[in-house]
Design a protein around this motif. Sequence first.
Motif, short mmCIF file in Angstrom:
data_model
loop_
_atom_site.label_atom_id
_atom_site.label_comp_id
_atom_site.label_asym_id
_atom_site.label_seq_id
_atom_site.Cartn_x
_atom_site.Cartn_y
_atom_site.Cartn_z
N CYS A 14 4.53 3.03 -12.14
CA CYS A 14 3.57 2.53 -11.17
C CYS A 14 4.36 2.01 -9.97
N TRP A 16 4.13 -1.02 -6.72
CA TRP A 16 3.49 -2.11 -6.00
C TRP A 16 3.81 -1.89 -4.53
N ARG A 96 8.12 0.51 -10.90
CA ARG A 96 8.26 -0.18 -12.19
C ARG A 96 9.71 -0.24 -12.66
N ARG A 115 -1.35 -2.42 -6.49
CA ARG A 115 -0.54 -1.72 -7.50
C ARG A 115 -1.25 -0.41 -7.80
#
Length: 174
Positions: A14, A16, A96, A115
């Motif tokens: 993922c 952000w 991540r 996110r």
Amino acid sequence: MTDTLTIPPGFERCVWVFAINLPESEAEAFARGPLADAMGVNAVDPAHTELLDADAFTEYGLSRYLAEGQGIAEESLAADAATLDALRGPLLLVFRAALGQGSLSPRPPLQLIGRYDEVPSPARIGMAPYNPEADILPVQTAKRPSDAAMSGRVATVVLILLAIFVALFIWGAG
């Protein structure tokens, strides 16, 4: 200050997206320097972060870049696509893999935009589960020749010796 953000355990991919509320000239030094402290973590692996200038994506679109260039699911981006495409100034993408376990507590000059998760891997329908041991090739052992093959080799050697013996007799007789 932003609320505490949980870092997913494991290797889930993922990203952000943070706006950096600094002039562009200071944003690069910030991203290389006190980033971990501003994110509220012990360390950040800079190999898994990306400093961007959102102004460079005015025609292409930041949401499109995240989907096509970074493999982020369009479904994950859909709700914030207009917001992402309207951003200007320095941005920081933190993947991540840049973080350990625990949580993030970002502080200024970072401002969390959101996110977003990676496109999930397609299901392996109708396929057997992967077995890494099946990829190991067996060691080839030398195969013993059959009796017929050995008999053929012996006969060939005998015929060659016989031909040499006959040639010597003919030469000696002449």
